[in-house]
Motif scaffolding. Sequence first.
Motif: not given
Length: 99
Positions: A33-54
């Motif tokens: 919820a508070f994006d401690v250590r950039g957890i959600t931004t990294r996860r969001s980028e991974r999801i975006r990259r995976k979708t782009a690869d698919q």
Amino acid sequence: MNYASEAHAPSPVLLSVFLLAGLVAVWAGVNWAFDVRGITTRRSERIRRKTADQWAALGRLDGSPTMFGSVGYLRFLGVLMAFAGLVMLLAAYVLWRLG
């Protein structure tokens, strides 16, 4: 028949499972919820990259943006997870007091 005299205290294993799961859910939910250590931004980028690869494997240029990979959605899930953890901690306390 009086069933109240036959009642048993809740199992210590059950209490510890509720307590441990509640603590983990609160900890993980607050981190998301508070994006401690950039957890959600990294996860969001991974999801975006995976979708782009698919989508690239299908011959398309880029993956379509989805709501499920956005930072805001992941933060919302963190809030829900933290709330669920608090409910589990409350349930553990109630079971302990009733026992």
